[in-house]
Design an enzyme around this catalytic site. Structure first.
Site, mmCIF file in Angstrom:
data_model
loop_
_atom_site.group_PDB
_atom_site.id
_atom_site.type_symbol
_atom_site.label_atom_id
_atom_site.label_comp_id
_atom_site.label_asym_id
_atom_site.label_seq_id
_atom_site.Cartn_x
_atom_site.Cartn_y
_atom_site.Cartn_z
ATOM 1 N N GLY A 28 0.830 -1.205 0.000
ATOM 2 C CA GLY A 28 0.000 0.000 0.000
ATOM 3 C C GLY A 28 0.863 1.252 0.000
ATOM 4 O O GLY A 28 0.592 2.208 -0.740
ATOM 5 N N TYR A 179 -8.134 -16.426 6.930
ATOM 6 C CA TYR A 179 -7.506 -15.515 5.968
ATOM 7 C C TYR A 179 -7.969 -15.881 4.547
ATOM 8 O O TYR A 179 -8.353 -15.003 3.759
ATOM 9 C CB TYR A 179 -5.979 -15.593 6.087
ATOM 10 C CG TYR A 179 -5.252 -14.667 5.127
ATOM 11 C CD1 TYR A 179 -5.326 -13.283 5.278
ATOM 12 C CD2 TYR A 179 -4.508 -15.182 4.066
ATOM 13 C CE1 TYR A 179 -4.659 -12.435 4.391
ATOM 14 C CE2 TYR A 179 -3.837 -14.338 3.187
ATOM 15 C CZ TYR A 179 -3.922 -12.963 3.347
ATOM 16 O OH TYR A 179 -3.277 -12.129 2.465
HETATM 17 N N1 LIG Z 1 2.663 -9.660 1.293
HETATM 18 C C1 LIG Z 1 2.171 -10.662 0.587
HETATM 19 O O1 LIG Z 1 2.892 -11.618 0.237
HETATM 20 C C2 LIG Z 1 0.703 -10.676 0.214
HETATM 21 C C3 LIG Z 1 0.242 -11.729 -0.581
HETATM 22 C C4 LIG Z 1 -1.097 -11.741 -0.966
HETATM 23 C C5 LIG Z 1 -1.938 -10.732 -0.572
HETATM 24 N N2 LIG Z 1 -1.471 -9.720 0.226
HETATM 25 C C6 LIG Z 1 -2.429 -8.672 0.624
HETATM 26 O O2 LIG Z 1 -1.845 -7.404 0.414
HETATM 27 C C7 LIG Z 1 -2.480 -6.454 1.277
HETATM 28 C C8 LIG Z 1 -1.406 -5.575 1.918
HETATM 29 O O3 LIG Z 1 -0.597 -6.368 2.746
HETATM 30 P P1 LIG Z 1 0.989 -6.161 2.884
HETATM 31 O O4 LIG Z 1 1.601 -7.420 2.441
HETATM 32 O O5 LIG Z 1 1.402 -4.894 2.262
HETATM 33 O O6 LIG Z 1 1.119 -6.153 4.477
HETATM 34 P P2 LIG Z 1 1.538 -5.011 5.507
HETATM 35 O O7 LIG Z 1 2.870 -4.457 5.185
HETATM 36 O O8 LIG Z 1 1.336 -5.627 6.841
HETATM 37 O O9 LIG Z 1 0.452 -3.876 5.253
HETATM 38 C C9 LIG Z 1 -0.868 -4.031 5.688
HETATM 39 C C10 LIG Z 1 -1.511 -2.661 5.765
HETATM 40 O O10 LIG Z 1 -2.862 -2.804 6.227
HETATM 41 C C11 LIG Z 1 -3.031 -1.938 7.347
HETATM 42 N N3 LIG Z 1 -4.028 -2.459 8.286
HETATM 43 C C12 LIG Z 1 -4.063 -3.661 8.890
HETATM 44 N N4 LIG Z 1 -5.096 -3.720 9.745
HETATM 45 C C13 LIG Z 1 -5.723 -2.508 9.678
HETATM 46 C C14 LIG Z 1 -6.841 -1.942 10.327
HETATM 47 N N5 LIG Z 1 -7.521 -2.609 11.273
HETATM 48 N N6 LIG Z 1 -7.204 -0.682 10.011
HETATM 49 C C15 LIG Z 1 -6.507 0.023 9.094
HETATM 50 N N7 LIG Z 1 -5.432 -0.453 8.440
HETATM 51 C C16 LIG Z 1 -5.047 -1.711 8.745
HETATM 52 C C17 LIG Z 1 -1.661 -1.890 8.009
HETATM 53 O O11 LIG Z 1 -1.588 -0.800 8.897
HETATM 54 P P3 LIG Z 1 -0.475 -0.738 10.082
HETATM 55 O O12 LIG Z 1 0.737 -0.091 9.470
HETATM 56 O O13 LIG Z 1 -1.132 0.089 11.123
HETATM 57 O O14 LIG Z 1 -0.225 -2.152 10.515
HETATM 58 C C18 LIG Z 1 -0.787 -1.747 6.781
HETATM 59 O O15 LIG Z 1 -0.801 -0.443 6.293
HETATM 60 C C19 LIG Z 1 -3.307 -7.261 2.274
HETATM 61 O O16 LIG Z 1 -4.662 -7.194 1.901
HETATM 62 C C20 LIG Z 1 -2.783 -8.673 2.107
HETATM 63 O O17 LIG Z 1 -3.763 -9.642 2.418
HETATM 64 C C21 LIG Z 1 -0.173 -9.659 0.613
#
Ligand SMILES: NC(=O)c1ccc[n+]([C@@H]2O[C@H](COP(=O)([O-])OP(=O)(O)OC[C@H]3O[C@@H](n4cnc5c(N)ncnc54)[C@H](OP(=O)(O)O)[C@@H]3O)[C@@H](O)[C@H]2O)c1
Length: 302
Positions: A28, A179
């Site tokens: 993001g 999940y």
């Molecule tokens: N990384 C991968 O390999 C992967 C694979 C498939 C799909 N995804 C998807 O990609 C998306 C982003 O994940 P990411 O990998 O970039 O992980 P990340 O670095 O942990 O980022 C997650 C983001 O979501 C925010 N968030 C979580 N809970 C929240 C809440 N209750 N209210 C508001 N914001 C919230 C977090 O905020 P904070 O900074 O406050 O924690 C952070 O900005 C997710 O939907 C995940 O399921 C990721």
């Protein structure tokens, strides 16, 4: 880590407004940077003010004339989602891109302030409600709505357990399945949105397997070993780039209802295309989120 460098985005999107959730971290934060480079006014929705400000400052340091706004909301709270939506609609008559990205998983069952299982509350219900509340501004801009799902949707059990029990966390809890359920819900939602809103372009994405904070979110023994795989994963910038492409590429105007696995259009699991399941999830989500049923499904955009 692979794919650290991301090429500059060439599409000029100046004057457009993009709202992106989960912009404080991971893909993001990278997508927000890429969109700011493309000239978009980026509205970063973040849970944590300190992390949000750090992510915003990184963008303003990297992009001289960046237009970046920060909004703070914990998306596990429907009250905060509503406040966010009214704030956004008051500020923007048109929203050109909405990226439903925030998410993660809880290894232990946790209940949100509204009484829902927390992973489903954030990953699905919050984005369902936010999108619906922003519909007037999205329709006015003939917007793109990008919903970040995952290949983990293939592990969902939505077929085998009543939907309301999943959302309310009744019975046994498995974080892997929950999940997966939430990520199948993302796909069912995105495809149903495409059917209901022919003027929008609703696209779902598996962003890849990326070295983000998602692997450290729970800070427990169960998921501790996951962080050792991070050096073999792609850099978060690759995921951000994929979001930016879906948000900006002119050739994707006709991609509503599609699923992309990283850079390519892909076929999701069969359940994701089950229109009855999608309609049932939509109705249940309306009830749980306290939304009035607005309209019947309309034919998909041709
Ligand atoms: N990384 C991968 O390999 C992967 C694979 C498939 C799909 N995804 C998807 O990609 C998306 C982003 O994940 P990411 O990998 O970039 O992980 P990340 O670095 O942990 O980022 C997650 C983001 O979501 C925010 N968030 C979580 N809970 C929240 C809440 N209750 N209210 C508001 N914001 C919230 C977090 O905020 P904070 O900074 O406050 O924690 C952070 O900005 C997710 O939907 C995940 O399921 C990721």
């Amino acid at each position: 880590m692979r794919g650290r460098r991301s090429p500059p985005i060439m599409v000029n999107m100046s004057g457009k407004v993009c709202v992106i959730t989960g912009a404080s971290s991971g893909i993001g934060a990278e997508a927000a940077l890429g969109l700011a480079r493309a000239g978009v006014r980026v509205v970063m929705v973040c849970r944590n003010r300190r992390r949000g400000e750090a992510a915003r400052d990184r963008i303003t340091r990297a992009v001289a004339d960046a237009q970046v706004d920060l909004r703070i909301a914990d998306l596990s709270s429907l009250r905060q989602v509503r406040a966010l939506a009214s704030d956004l609609t008051a500020a923007h008559r048109e929203i050109h891109v909405l990226v439903n990205n925030a998410g993660g998983y809880r290894t232990r069952a946790e209940i949100s302030e509204d009484g829902f299982e927390r992973t489903m509350a954030v990953n699905h219900l919050a984005h369902f409600l936010l999108t619906n509340l922003l519909l007037p501004a999205l329709r006015a801009a003939k917007a793109r709505v990008i919903t970040v799902s995952s290949e983990a949707h293939r592990r969902a059990r939505i077929r085998r357990k009543p939907l309301d029990q999943i959302v309310k966390s009744v019975g046994g809890y498995s974080w892997v399945q929950t999940y997966g359920d939430s990520k199948l819900a993302n796909l069912l939602f995105s495809f149903e949105l495409a059917r209901r809103e022919p003027d929008l372009t609703a696209i779902a994405l598996h962003p890849g397997v990326l070295a983000t904070r998602i692997w450290n979110q729970n800070n427990d023994l169960l998921t501790f070993p996951l962080r050792f795989f991070k050096p073999f994963m792609e850099h978060p910038a690759r995921g951000g780039q994929r979001i930016v492409r879906l948000a900006t590429a002119p050739e994707l105007d006709s991609a509503s209802g599609k699923y992309f696995d990283r850079d390519r259009e892909a076929k999701a699991a069969a359940d994701a295309y089950d229109e009855q399941l999608a309609a049932a999830l939509w109705t249940l989500s309306e009830e749980l989120a306290g939304l009035e049923p607005v309209r019947q499904a309309k034919p998909a955009k041709s």
